[in-house]
Scaffold this active site. Structure first.
Site, short mmCIF file in Angstrom:
data_model
loop_
_atom_site.label_atom_id
_atom_site.label_comp_id
_atom_site.label_asym_id
_atom_site.label_seq_id
_atom_site.Cartn_x
_atom_site.Cartn_y
_atom_site.Cartn_z
N HIS A 29 0.76 -1.15 -0.06
CA HIS A 29 0.18 0.13 -0.04
C HIS A 29 1.04 1.31 0.04
CE1 HIS A 29 -3.59 -2.40 0.98
NE2 HIS A 29 -2.90 -2.88 1.94
O1 RIB Z 1 -5.06 0.34 4.50
C1 RIB Z 1 -3.81 0.31 4.25
C2 RIB Z 1 -3.18 1.18 5.19
O2 RIB Z 1 -3.47 1.19 6.47
C3 RIB Z 1 -1.67 1.60 4.91
O3 RIB Z 1 -1.33 2.53 5.04
C4 RIB Z 1 -1.32 0.39 6.07
O4 RIB Z 1 0.08 0.89 6.74
C5 RIB Z 1 -2.38 0.91 7.13
O5 RIB Z 1 -1.67 2.13 7.80
#
Ligand code: RIB
Ligand code: CA
Length: 296
Positions: free
Chosen positions: A230
């Site tokens: 992500h």
């Molecule tokens: O949904 C994914 C996000 O939420 C990413 O940034 C992960 O590290 C959490 O913070």
């Protein structure tokens, strides 16, 4: 061309760690400071993890500030089921000997952006509490940030409830303030990040690299229930925007208590408009991360 000054607001977090390493490995970017927020795990751990992630690659002079330890109104919900109790399970990093910087993260964010003689870009990789507090503290901040690139939200995908993505769900009120601020924003939602998975061949490629960052990345993701890269997608966009595509729209956040709290809704043509990424060259992003991490 001089390096782009970057502030990283984050909640390490496995993918946050990889995003920090990707930025640190990229000469196009100069990390000015890192600000931790309560999110994947509590603030004490996200702060310590950010410190450890930087120290393992020798970047002990980049300051880490502790920001908000809870959302504006809701109770903090963490994600140890994804990131482990430590927040970076599998990384096996030594604890940092470097202290976390004095001062509150939101203040450190305001001071850096408002005092800067050159524009500063901000990467927001966790719940947006620090950004919301900073924008409230300094009304001129939104207009002064060169670009705010946010990992958050989802339009055809969710991961915390059937409707919401974690970063927005944890602090929907902060997200509503930030996404409605008029700041120049690029949003990197799950629609994109869920396409960029840490595949087994990619992990095998990293695992044999000599440095600590690629090996720690392989160690974290081999045991992770969430293989999506992500947060590194935020830094990858800064480095290679042509690996992504999207459209401009207003993004609203559901803040009412109920099953849809934290849901993000796109309104094409609405104002303030932000750039919403919706497509990605996943192989291109994975290759970029691997090539850059090889130097760490
Ligand atoms: O949904 C994914 C996000 O939420 C990413 O940034 C992960 O590290 C959490 O913070
Ligand atoms: Ca994160």
């Amino acid at each position: 061309m001089s390096a782009r000054r970057l502030i990283i607001d984050c909640d390490p977090g496995k993918d946050d760690a990889v995003a920090i390493w990707l930025a640190a490995a990229s000469p196009e970017l100069a990390i000015d400071r890192v600000i931790a927020v309560g999110g994947n795990v509590g603030l004490a751990r996200t702060s310590a993890n950010a410190r450890a992630v930087l120290d393992i690659i020798g970047r002990t002079t980049i300051p880490v500030f502790a920001g908000c330890d809870r959302p504006l109104l809701r109770v903090l919900e963490t994600a140890p089921h994804v990131h482990g109790e430590s927040g970076i399970d599998g990384a096996d990093l030594p604890a940092s000997a470097t202290p976390v910087a004095l001062g509150r993260g939101a203040v450190a964010l305001v001071e850096a952006v408002m005092a800067a003689d050159a524009p500063i870009t901000v990467a927001a990789l966790g719940p947006l509490t620090n950004l919301a507090v900073a924008m409230t503290l300094e009304p001129g901040l939104a207009a002064r940030i060169e670009r705010l690139v946010i990992m958050g939200g989802g339009f055809r995908k969710a991961n915390m409830t059937p409707f919401a993505e974690f970063n927005i769900y944890v602090d929907p009120h902060a997200a509503a303030i930030v996404l409605g601020s008029g700041a120049p924003i690029t949003l990197v939602p799950l629609d994109v990040t869920r396409e960029v998975l840490a595949t087994v061949p990619w992990l095998d490629r990293l695992a044999v690299m000599p440095g600590p960052a690629p090996r720690a990345t392989a160690g974290m993701y081999r045991i992770s229930p969430d293989l999506a890269l992500h947060d590194p997608c935020v830094v990858a966009w800064l480095l290679r925007p042509n690996l992504f595509a999207g459209r401009r729209a207003r993004v609203e956040v559901v803040t009412d208590d109920g099953p849809e709290i934290g849901r993000t809704l796109m309104q094409e043509g609405g104002e303030p408009g932000i750039d919403v990424l919706l497509e990605v060259d996943a192989d291109g992003v994975r290759d970029l991360i691997a090539r850059r991490l090889e130097s760490l």
